[in-house]
Design a protein around this motif. Structure first.
Motif, short mmCIF file in Angstrom:
data_model
loop_
_atom_site.label_atom_id
_atom_site.label_comp_id
_atom_site.label_asym_id
_atom_site.label_seq_id
_atom_site.Cartn_x
_atom_site.Cartn_y
_atom_site.Cartn_z
N UNK A 1 37.55 -28.41 74.33
CA UNK A 1 36.83 -29.00 73.28
C UNK A 1 36.11 -27.82 72.50
N UNK A 2 36.72 -26.89 72.52
CA UNK A 2 36.25 -25.66 71.50
C UNK A 2 36.67 -25.61 70.15
N UNK A 3 36.36 -24.60 69.49
CA UNK A 3 37.01 -24.46 68.02
C UNK A 3 38.35 -24.45 68.11
N UNK A 4 39.01 -25.00 66.95
CA UNK A 4 40.42 -24.85 66.97
C UNK A 4 40.87 -23.93 65.77
N UNK A 5 42.19 -23.92 65.66
CA UNK A 5 42.92 -23.12 64.50
C UNK A 5 42.84 -23.93 63.19
N UNK A 6 42.59 -24.91 63.50
CA UNK A 6 42.78 -25.76 62.07
C UNK A 6 41.45 -25.67 61.15
N UNK B 1 33.37 -20.72 61.38
CA UNK B 1 33.58 -22.06 62.19
C UNK B 1 32.13 -22.73 62.38
N UNK B 2 32.02 -24.12 62.45
CA UNK B 2 30.72 -24.43 62.73
C UNK B 2 30.42 -24.39 64.08
N UNK B 3 29.13 -24.16 64.29
CA UNK B 3 28.46 -24.02 65.75
C UNK B 3 28.64 -25.10 66.57
N UNK B 4 29.18 -24.88 67.55
CA UNK B 4 29.33 -26.01 68.57
C UNK B 4 28.61 -25.80 69.81
N UNK B 5 27.39 -26.57 69.70
CA UNK B 5 26.65 -26.56 71.06
C UNK B 5 27.22 -27.45 72.16
#
Length: 299
Positions: free
Chosen positions: A294-299, A69-73
């Protein structure tokens, strides 16, 4: 009356060892089972890694492939929260989802065939090797009830230093002939409900002065999209479906022109109901953002 003890050998690991093993496990989730068994031997009875695997399975743990998944800072999470706030009350059926994609001719990994030893190198039992440079850059757009034609992006006339895709090319190849007319048609249907919107990613070529001027001629209203958030653009799943169907084509396209013809045909074969379901899933994605902080999702 005496109770009968259960037969068999007692387990080497008990529930008393569970907190200690969990503490070691949480220090590094990427340890292999063999290394984890060696490290757990310092706080619990030494066991074989297969025994440790069975014990972790009984506790609900399982070795899984890590999802990429893309990194979410901090900045990305803040902008995803802003996207969640700006899209409240939005009817996703009035949004055109657009994006570019690189479509490649895949080698499809390992292909198993059933043959005899003396048939291994016959043409029917060989898998063609496709050059890595057989790929085309395409653009597309989808909305509830429709889609744009698949557009092949040509960079031969690019004025950029690296001869890449520029804002001027986006204006002449995408905005004027395809995106602008599609927006006018959808905007006419949603004029009484606030008009249509266009969702584009944060690529700077979409917001050059040439593109902003062209969008002003069509009165295109954009929709904010946070960075590193492909899960909030449902056309990514349309690209995945396109590439999946391309991988099923036999024989595999060997040239760029063959690949482009196959991609055009497959794009029109994607069912419209599939596209409608993708658009309607945006409401569920927005709810997932709220519940997932607002973190990573399963999509």
């Amino acid at each position: 009356m005496k109770t009968k003890h259960a037969g068999g050998r007692p387990p080497k690991l008990s529930s008393l060892d569970s907190p200690k093993i969990e503490q070691v496990l949480k220090e590094n989730r990427r340890l292999s089972l063999k290394n984890l068994a060696l490290k757990c031997a310092t706080v619990a009875p030494p066991v074989h890694f297969s025994t440790l695997r069975r014990f972790l399975k009984s506790e609900g743990y399982k070795r899984r492939l890590a999802h990429r998944k893309p990194l979410l800072g901090i900045r990305e999470r803040r902008l995803r929260r802003r996207w969640h706030y700006k899209t409240r009350g939005l009817d996703w059926r009035s949004v055109i989802f657009t994006d570019e994609a690189q479509v490649c001719a895949s080698n499809k990994g390992r292909i198993w065939v059933t043959c005899k030893d003396n048939e291994r190198f016959l043409p029917d039992f060989l898998a063609p090797r496709v050059p890595k440079d057989v790929s085309v850059l395409v653009w597309g757009g989808i909305w509830h009830g429709g889609r744009t034609p698949l557009v092949r992006i040509s960079t031969s006339s690019s004025a950029g230093k690296r001869k890449g895709f520029t804002g001027e090319l986006y204006r002449h190849q995408i905005l004027k002939p395809h995106l602008g007319p599609a927006f006018l048609r959808l905007n006419n249907d949603w004029r009484a409900y606030g008009g249509a919107r266009v969702l584009e990613d944060g690529n700077r070529i979409h917001f050059t002065r040439f593109c902003r001027a062209e969008k002003g001629r069509f009165n295109i209203k954009g929709l904010f999209h946070p960075p590193n958030s492909p899960d909030l653009n449902c056309i990514e799943h349309a690209w995945a479906e396109l590439k999946r169907r391309l991988n099923l084509i036999e024989p595999c396209p060997g040239t760029k022109d063959q690949l482009w013809e196959a991609a055009q045909r497959v794009w029109t074969e994607i069912p419209l109901q599939f596209i409608n379901n993708l658009v309607l899933s945006m409401k569920k994605r927005r709810n997932t953002i709220r519940h997932n902080l607002v973190g990573p999702t399963t999509y």
